[in-house]
Design an enzyme around this catalytic site. Structure first.
Site, PDB file in Angstrom:
ATOM      1  N   VAL A 125       4.266 -17.473 -29.859  1.00 54.08           N
ATOM      2  CA  VAL A 125       3.656 -15.621 -29.703  1.00 54.08           C
ATOM      3  C   VAL A 125       4.328 -15.327 -31.004  1.00 54.08           C
ATOM      4  CG1 VAL A 125       4.710 -15.284 -26.739  1.00 54.08           C
ATOM      5  CG2 VAL A 125       6.150 -15.066 -28.693  1.00 54.08           C
ATOM      6  N   TYR A 126       4.717 -16.256 -31.465  1.00 51.01           N
ATOM      7  CA  TYR A 126       5.395 -15.174 -33.425  1.00 51.01           C
ATOM      8  C   TYR A 126       3.382 -14.993 -33.864  1.00 51.01           C
ATOM      9  CZ  TYR A 126       9.347 -16.570 -33.049  1.00 51.01           C
ATOM     10  OH  TYR A 126      11.190 -16.536 -32.570  1.00 51.01           O
TER      11      TYR A 126
END
Length: 345
Positions: free
Chosen positions: A61-62
């Site tokens: 998700v980064y």
């Protein structure tokens, strides 16, 4: 660099590791964290390796996968010299199987991470959140397959409650499946909730802590003080609502003690806050982030020395808060305390 075992495993990791959340810079949260491209990231990786920091932590998700992509480019040609940690489970889209820890999602997440990182294996793979809809047996049997296939080496969790970890460990032991050896946790001088339940669990069950946001979501940088406006350059203007809350008075009380110790030691406020964490029980590695070379070098200065016992005691006192039930009787009442001695610092 000091190296420590990752929980009750044979893998040694550096006491300080590098968080790649500053790589990529996509989205409202991560663009405020940092936006290092492959060239800048490669330079930061160079500095880390020169200092002995060989563990790099990311997550799908980064920056919507861009963090892993940039990290993959930055370590190209030296994969054998680094350890990669990454995470999955949080939503990566709006589809019905774009979140969670189902067999379908985990296998796809690992394959996607391998592609973005340009590698054939992930050294440490962690669940980024507990998935209450997927049976623990399904999660752990999938990890067993991925480990046997050589795609991941060690498994762990992040942001789990104590009962969720213990249930998973019991199922893993019952079936002979891979056991969690790492718990990636929020822990800082202004956020000590980890100590109530998860730290004793980690010590008892052999889970090493990888600490995220060790500077309290940017509050312990040395730029925030009582009666001083929040600097215009602070990330907190845009990101405070995403992170752990901290009461202003509690923060100021801790920072004032940090300032005093900084004068005594000649170290910076962030270095002192990080060094305090490095001396806490169960901590295997403290993840530091940096948007530039200057920040990284300052964070690396947190190692190679130790706070005195008196300085630690001052920080402990300033940062202490009342433990929630059922923990506070064990800290306040003699009868309870005799049954559960405090953990050593």
């Amino acid at each position: 660099m000091e190296y420590r075992f990752l929980g009750k495993s044979g893998l040694k990791v550096p006491a300080l590791s590098f968080g790649a959340g500053t790589f990529g810079g996509n989205g409202p949260l991560f663009s405020n964290w940092g936006n290092s491209d492959a060239t800048e990231a490669r330079r930061l990786v160079d500095i880390c390796l020169e200092a002995g920091v060989n563990l790099f932590d990311a997550a799908d998700v980064y920056s919507d996968g861009a963090s892993e992509e940039v990290l993959g480019e930055a370590i190209k040609g030296r994969r054998a010299s680094v350890l990669i940690s990454t995470k999955a489970s949080l939503p990566m889209g709006d589809g019905p199987n774009d979140a969670g820890s189902s067999r379908f999602r985990l296998i796809r997440s690992v394959e996607d991470a391998l592609r973005r990182l340009q590698t054939d294996h992930i050294d440490i793979f962690q669940l980024h959140a507990f998935d209450a809809f997927t049976p623990v047996e399904e999660v752990l049997s999938t990890f067993d397959t991925l480990v046997r296939d050589g795609k991941i080496r060690y498994v762990g969790v992040s942001n789990f409650a104590g009962w969720q970890i213990m249930k998973s460990l019991a199922v893993a032991e019952r079936h002979g499946w891979p056991r969690y050896v790492v718990n990636q946790v929020y822990y800082s001088l202004v956020g000590r909730d980890y100590e109530w339940e998860l730290m004793p669990l980690g010590q008892d069950q052999g889970l090493g802590a990888m600490v995220w946001s060790p500077l309290g979501w940017g509050r312990l940088t040395g730029k925030i003080r009582r009666d001083v406006p929040l600097p215009e350059s602070s990330r907190l203007h845009e990101t405070a609502s995403f992170g752990p809350p901290v009461e202003d008075e509690h923060l100021y009380r801790v920072v004032e003690v940090l300032d005093t110790i900084a004068e005594e030691t000649g170290k910076t406020v962030p270095q002192i806050a990080l060094n305090w964490l490095l001396q806490r029980p169960t901590v295997s590695s403290v993840i530091v982030g940096a948007r530039n070379e200057e920040q990284l070098r300052q964070n690396l200065g947190a190692i190679g020395w130790n706070l005195s016992s008196e300085q630690i005691a001052k920080l402990d006192e300033a940062s202490a808060v009342t433990a929630p039930y059922p923990h506070f009787p064990y800290r306040r009442q003699e009868g309870f305390a005799r049954l559960n001695p405090p953990m050593a610092g």
